[in-house]
Design an enzyme around this catalytic site. Sequence first.
Site, PDB file in Angstrom:
ATOM      1  N   PHE A 110     -10.981  73.341  10.870  1.00 16.26           N
ATOM      2  CA  PHE A 110     -11.159  71.924  10.557  1.00 16.26           C
ATOM      3  C   PHE A 110     -11.550  71.203  11.830  1.00 16.26           C
ATOM      4  O   PHE A 110     -10.855  71.259  12.841  1.00 16.26           O
ATOM      5  CB  PHE A 110      -9.873  71.317   9.973  1.00 16.26           C
ATOM      6  CG  PHE A 110     -10.045  69.856   9.624  1.00 16.26           C
ATOM      7  CD1 PHE A 110     -10.811  69.479   8.537  1.00 16.26           C
ATOM      8  CD2 PHE A 110      -9.468  68.864  10.405  1.00 16.26           C
ATOM      9  CE1 PHE A 110     -11.020  68.129   8.228  1.00 16.26           C
ATOM     10  CE2 PHE A 110      -9.650  67.517  10.099  1.00 16.26           C
ATOM     11  CZ  PHE A 110     -10.427  67.153   9.000  1.00 16.26           C
TER      12      PHE A 110
ATOM     13  N   ASP B  68      -5.621  62.509  -5.034  1.00 16.53           N
ATOM     14  CA  ASP B  68      -6.447  61.343  -4.680  1.00 16.53           C
ATOM     15  C   ASP B  68      -6.899  60.597  -5.937  1.00 16.53           C
ATOM     16  O   ASP B  68      -6.889  59.366  -5.971  1.00 16.53           O
ATOM     17  CB  ASP B  68      -7.677  61.788  -3.878  1.00 16.53           C
ATOM     18  CG  ASP B  68      -7.291  62.406  -2.532  1.00 16.53           C
ATOM     19  OD1 ASP B  68      -6.205  62.077  -2.020  1.00 16.53           O
ATOM     20  OD2 ASP B  68      -8.071  63.215  -2.006  1.00 16.53           O
TER      21      ASP B  68
ATOM     22  N   ASN C 145     -12.437  60.131  -1.513  1.00 17.65           N
ATOM     23  CA  ASN C 145     -12.102  60.539  -2.887  1.00 17.65           C
ATOM     24  C   ASN C 145     -11.463  59.393  -3.672  1.00 17.65           C
ATOM     25  O   ASN C 145     -11.771  59.174  -4.846  1.00 17.65           O
ATOM     26  CB  ASN C 145     -11.099  61.705  -2.879  1.00 17.65           C
ATOM     27  CG  ASN C 145     -11.719  63.004  -2.388  1.00 17.65           C
ATOM     28  OD1 ASN C 145     -12.936  63.154  -2.387  1.00 17.65           O
ATOM     29  ND2 ASN C 145     -10.877  63.935  -1.979  1.00 17.65           N
TER      30      ASN C 145
HETATM   31  N1  LIG Z   1      -2.732  70.994 -14.388  1.00 17.40           N
HETATM   32  C1  LIG Z   1      -2.735  69.667 -14.548  1.00 17.40           C
HETATM   33  N2  LIG Z   1      -3.019  69.115 -15.752  1.00 17.40           N
HETATM   34  C2  LIG Z   1      -3.049  67.790 -15.909  1.00 17.40           C
HETATM   35  N3  LIG Z   1      -2.791  66.910 -14.947  1.00 17.40           N
HETATM   36  C3  LIG Z   1      -2.480  67.371 -13.731  1.00 17.40           C
HETATM   37  C4  LIG Z   1      -2.434  68.783 -13.462  1.00 17.40           C
HETATM   38  N4  LIG Z   1      -2.110  68.937 -12.154  1.00 17.40           N
HETATM   39  C5  LIG Z   1      -1.978  67.697 -11.640  1.00 17.40           C
HETATM   40  N5  LIG Z   1      -2.192  66.757 -12.576  1.00 17.40           N
HETATM   41  C6  LIG Z   1      -2.133  65.284 -12.416  1.00 17.40           C
HETATM   42  O1  LIG Z   1      -2.394  64.951 -11.068  1.00 17.40           O
HETATM   43  C7  LIG Z   1      -1.288  64.226 -10.502  1.00 17.40           C
HETATM   44  C8  LIG Z   1      -1.121  64.645  -9.059  1.00 17.40           C
HETATM   45  O2  LIG Z   1      -0.873  66.033  -9.029  1.00 17.40           O
HETATM   46  P1  LIG Z   1      -0.043  66.764  -7.871  1.00 17.40           P
HETATM   47  O3  LIG Z   1       1.381  66.334  -7.937  1.00 17.40           O
HETATM   48  O4  LIG Z   1      -0.337  68.221  -7.985  1.00 17.40           O
HETATM   49  O5  LIG Z   1      -0.727  66.117  -6.567  1.00 17.40           O
HETATM   50  P2  LIG Z   1      -0.895  66.732  -5.108  1.00 17.40           P
HETATM   51  O6  LIG Z   1       0.119  67.798  -4.879  1.00 17.40           O
HETATM   52  O7  LIG Z   1      -0.900  65.583  -4.180  1.00 17.40           O
HETATM   53  O8  LIG Z   1      -2.330  67.392  -5.185  1.00 17.40           O
HETATM   54  P3  LIG Z   1      -3.438  67.551  -4.071  1.00 17.40           P
HETATM   55  O9  LIG Z   1      -2.831  67.143  -2.764  1.00 17.40           O
HETATM   56  O10 LIG Z   1      -3.851  68.978  -4.138  1.00 17.40           O
HETATM   57  O11 LIG Z   1      -4.547  66.648  -4.491  1.00 17.40           O
HETATM   58  C9  LIG Z   1      -0.117  64.528 -11.404  1.00 17.40           C
HETATM   59  O12 LIG Z   1       0.777  63.458 -11.388  1.00 17.40           O
HETATM   60  C10 LIG Z   1      -0.786  64.724 -12.768  1.00 17.40           C
HETATM   61  O13 LIG Z   1      -0.995  63.501 -13.389  1.00 17.40           O
END
Ligand SMILES: Nc1ncnc2c1ncn2[C@@H]1O[C@H](COP(=O)(O)OP(=O)(O)OP(=O)(O)O)[C@@H](O)[C@H]1O
Length: 328
Positions: free
Chosen positions: A116, A257, A52
């Site tokens: 998985f 990612d 990704n």
């Molecule tokens: N609803 C949203 N709208 C816009 N940007 C978002 C949204 N959700 C996440 N993002 C963007 O994505 C980035 C990473 O999101 P998040 O903190 O949810 O990562 P994560 O928990 O590692 O997600 P995952 O592991 O499911 O890929 C955030 O910093 C933001 O920029």
Amino acid sequence: MSLLVAGSIATDHLMSFPGRFADSLVVDQLDKLSVSFLVEDLEVRRGGCAANICFGLGNLGLRPVLVGAVGEDFAEYRSWLERHNVDCDSVHVSETRHTARFVCTNDSSMAQIASFYAGAMSESREIELKPIVDRVGEPDYVIIGPDDPQGMLRHTDECRQRGYRFLADPSQQLAFGDGDLIRPLIDGAEILFSNEYEASLITQKTGWSADEVLSRVGTWVVTLGPQGVRIDRAGEESILVAAVPEIEKVEPTGVGDAFRAGFLAALSWGLGHERAAQLGCLLAVYVVEQVGTQEYQIARGAFLARCAATYGDAAVADFEPHLKTIRP
Ligand SMILES: Nc1ncnc2c1ncn2[C@@H]1O[C@H](COP(=O)(O)OP(=O)(O)OP(=O)(O)O)[C@@H](O)[C@H]1O
Ligand SMILES: [Mg+2]
């Protein structure tokens, strides 16, 4: 100079069952359990954290080097990634195991039965980075994402020994690993990535306070979902960057990612952390608006317009000379 992206490479096989699993379970016969569900559709999605991240980097015009282990069944996925600028020449192909696969069936009540299969991923511990570096040149950065834990440790150790700058992205493995695994994965990283929940797993499991973590990594990038991202450095004020407002929230899988891909692209263009976080947020919002983690497409004009609307023209001016999208 090169960018090495190590981590999982996998596909997700997602099915939906129109009824309820619970209706087919006979509680006092569970010791003889044998059920089969006639599912309605099968969706196969490309995934795996390293793949990704590479897809995102390729979409921005970089040529990342994918480091990971797959099976013989990787051929079609390989050509997809290569069409998106990803160097797959150093991917290790197992002779005996299939590419990692997540197989999941949901029912109409959102109950889930999933498995998985790590498969070939366990062979990432056999990969040495040095021959890859000999082929593609000294790495600007090596990002080490969730993978076979022994493989993650090996790559991290090799980076420390050979002096490659590495970025730690242990994410999903934080839930599984204990402090003895997590400490060496983080120690000495140029940048540590996590979301907020993972940030508390890190302090809890390593036994290190947040300040202590910061003394061991250059920078800690904590993503805050729709709230954006916070960047912490020892002895400095945190930098906060807002997320890009989404047009439509479809499915968030893979946002993390894509964020890392944007962040890394900006770093390799020589930009600072604030710009890197902005580019990360920009790419991430494209994933929120699509089903699947590698389904988005970036059109240069629209991408830069969106950048201008959220972060202003100065950000556009910094990105524009470097950005090479696959579509105009
Ligand atoms: N609803 C949203 N709208 C816009 N940007 C978002 C949204 N959700 C996440 N993002 C963007 O994505 C980035 C990473 O999101 P998040 O903190 O949810 O990562 P994560 O928990 O590692 O997600 P995952 O592991 O499911 O890929 C955030 O910093 C933001 O920029
Ligand atoms: Mg994540």
